[in-house]
Design an enzyme around this catalytic site. Structure first.
Site, PDB file in Angstrom:
ATOM      1  N   LYS A 245       0.703  25.211  -4.302  1.00 35.00           N
ATOM      2  CA  LYS A 245      -0.505  24.552  -3.795  1.00 35.00           C
ATOM      3  C   LYS A 245      -0.271  23.040  -3.769  1.00 35.00           C
ATOM      4  O   LYS A 245      -0.799  22.275  -4.572  1.00 35.00           O
ATOM      5  CB  LYS A 245      -1.712  24.918  -4.651  1.00 35.00           C
ATOM      6  CG  LYS A 245      -2.041  26.403  -4.592  1.00 35.00           C
ATOM      7  CD  LYS A 245      -3.162  26.774  -5.538  1.00 35.00           C
ATOM      8  CE  LYS A 245      -3.430  28.278  -5.497  1.00 35.00           C
ATOM      9  NZ  LYS A 245      -4.468  28.700  -6.453  1.00 35.00           N
TER      10      LYS A 245
ATOM     11  N   LYS B 216       2.695  39.572  -4.245  1.00 36.79           N
ATOM     12  CA  LYS B 216       1.277  39.339  -4.487  1.00 36.79           C
ATOM     13  C   LYS B 216       0.440  40.504  -3.941  1.00 36.79           C
ATOM     14  O   LYS B 216       0.975  41.432  -3.337  1.00 36.79           O
ATOM     15  CB  LYS B 216       0.862  37.998  -3.871  1.00 36.79           C
ATOM     16  CG  LYS B 216       1.563  36.813  -4.543  1.00 36.79           C
ATOM     17  CD  LYS B 216       1.182  35.481  -3.920  1.00 36.79           C
ATOM     18  CE  LYS B 216      -0.249  35.106  -4.232  1.00 36.79           C
ATOM     19  NZ  LYS B 216      -0.454  34.784  -5.670  1.00 36.79           N
TER      20      LYS B 216
ATOM     21  N   GLU C  72       2.375  40.165  -9.039  1.00 41.19           N
ATOM     22  CA  GLU C  72       1.019  39.821  -9.453  1.00 41.19           C
ATOM     23  C   GLU C  72       0.195  41.079  -9.653  1.00 41.19           C
ATOM     24  O   GLU C  72       0.212  41.988  -8.816  1.00 41.19           O
ATOM     25  CB  GLU C  72       0.361  38.946  -8.373  1.00 41.19           C
ATOM     26  CG  GLU C  72      -1.085  38.590  -8.652  1.00 41.19           C
ATOM     27  CD  GLU C  72      -1.730  37.883  -7.475  1.00 41.19           C
ATOM     28  OE1 GLU C  72      -2.195  36.750  -7.655  1.00 41.19           O
ATOM     29  OE2 GLU C  72      -1.750  38.464  -6.366  1.00 41.19           O
TER      30      GLU C  72
ATOM     31  N   ARG D  69       0.817  -1.209   0.000  1.00 35.61           N
ATOM     32  CA  ARG D  69       0.000   0.000   0.000  1.00 35.61           C
ATOM     33  C   ARG D  69       0.854   1.263   0.000  1.00 35.61           C
ATOM     34  O   ARG D  69       0.517   2.255  -0.666  1.00 35.61           O
ATOM     35  CB  ARG D  69      -0.940  -0.017   1.213  1.00 35.61           C
ATOM     36  CG  ARG D  69      -1.813   1.218   1.401  1.00 35.61           C
ATOM     37  CD  ARG D  69      -2.416   1.748   0.118  1.00 35.61           C
ATOM     38  NE  ARG D  69      -3.127   0.742  -0.657  1.00 35.61           N
ATOM     39  CZ  ARG D  69      -3.458   0.897  -1.935  1.00 35.61           C
ATOM     40  NH1 ARG D  69      -3.123   2.000  -2.581  1.00 35.61           N
ATOM     41  NH2 ARG D  69      -4.103  -0.065  -2.570  1.00 35.61           N
TER      42      ARG D  69
ATOM     43  N   ASP E  41      -3.438  37.863 -13.079  1.00 35.11           N
ATOM     44  CA  ASP E  41      -4.360  37.038 -12.302  1.00 35.11           C
ATOM     45  C   ASP E  41      -5.794  37.151 -12.810  1.00 35.11           C
ATOM     46  O   ASP E  41      -6.366  38.250 -12.860  1.00 35.11           O
ATOM     47  CB  ASP E  41      -4.294  37.450 -10.825  1.00 35.11           C
ATOM     48  CG  ASP E  41      -5.083  36.523  -9.930  1.00 35.11           C
ATOM     49  OD1 ASP E  41      -5.033  35.297 -10.146  1.00 35.11           O
ATOM     50  OD2 ASP E  41      -5.758  37.025  -9.015  1.00 35.11           O
TER      51      ASP E  41
END
Length: 296
Positions: free
Chosen positions: A140, A172, A208, A105, A229
């Site tokens: 992410k 950002k 950004e 597994r 964006d």
């Protein structure tokens, strides 16, 4: 394409492998094998693809069994980045039956997840073939899995974005909002210049923006990359024209809400980069299995 498994990736893999085996075995071990399998039992299995996709994670099979039982010997028949069809034989493992069952597994958890990432990446890469755009990953990622997931993106033909906060500057919207509160005449260009000075120009600056007005502001400082964006294709085309006129060496990266149905239209606008969080946060495990070849 094939992917090179580095020492850094091996170190990250061994850390996760130890955690995975600890989750399964604790101090007790495998109660089922203890009840039913003799220590002298030997076996041979093959790891086989059940569906079409792209392979990633092959070196982990040997690493898992080297942590679990060095007597299990694994022979790889395919390399990471190779295409898979149902029935493709990936690896053959021989050794103590109990150890093979204990590791099954864990091996499949790693290979199915990473091959799923590589397979999804490959679909995005194929979707933009013939354009100048490259497909990039993001931050992410699952905690602890970033190095391996980005490795799988590369195996699928994608390009790695920065690994973390430590190896690249990406300004950002929240950075800009916070920075603006301390400056009487804030501008994106001024923030870029301050960031460039902080690293003595030794690292490229990415910023950004989400409007053309912000883009015009940013281009005054000639950043290496501007992330656009959530801009639709018609706005992206205007952004490219603006970039060509004001800062032709700046690369443009589209991001936000891009999927397999829309990525081609985004690429055809002429952007050089497309970043897709789904490569790592929404990939589906590729179906692989342990097939018994024989029991000795």
């Amino acid at each position: 394409m094939t992917a090179q498994f580095t020492e850094a990736q091996k170190t990250a893999a061994n850390h996760l492998i130890k955690l995975s085996l600890e989750e399964d075995l604790q101090q007790t071990g495998d109660l089922t094998c203890q009840a039913l399998i003799e220590k002298t039992d030997q076996a041979e299995i093959q790891i086989v693809a059940r569906q079409t996709g792209v392979l990633a994670g092959t070196p982990l099979t040997s690493l898992i069994f080297s942590n679990l039982d060095p007597e299990v010997v694994c022979t790889d028949h395919l390399s990471d980045g190779n295409p898979l069809e149902p029935g493709s034989i990936i690896t053959t493992c021989t050794g103590p039956l109990a150890s093979i069952l204990i590791g099954e597994r864990t091996v499949l958890n790693f290979l199915t997840h990473l091959s799923g990432v590589a397979s999804l990446t490959s679909k995005y890469v194929k979707a933009v073939e013939g354009t100048k755009a490259v497909i990039l990953d993001t931050r992410k990622t699952l905690p602890g899995w970033r190095i391996l997931e980005k490795y799988a993106v590369a195996a699928g033909g994608g390009t790695n974005h920065r690994m973390g906060l430590y190896d690249g500057i990406l300004i950002k919207d929240n950075h800009l909002a916070a920075w603006a509160t301390r400056n009487s005449h804030p501008s994106i260009a001024a923030a870029i210049k301050q960031a460039r000075e902080s690293v003595n120009g030794e690292k490229g600056i990415e910023v950004e923006v989400d409007t053309l007005d912000q883009l015009a502001d940013a281009l005054e400082a000639e950043p290496e990359i501007v992330l656009l964006d959530n801009m639709p294709p018609e706005i992206l085309k205007q952004a490219i024209q603006m970039r060509n006129e004001q800062s032709p060496n700046t690369l443009l990266e589209a991001s936000g809400g891009i999927n397999l149905e829309t990525v081609r239209s985004v690429a055809e606008t002429g952007v050089e980069r497309i970043s897709v969080g789904a490569l790592t946060h929404s990939s589906i495990a590729l179906d692989l299995g342990f097939d018994w070849k024989r029991r000795k």
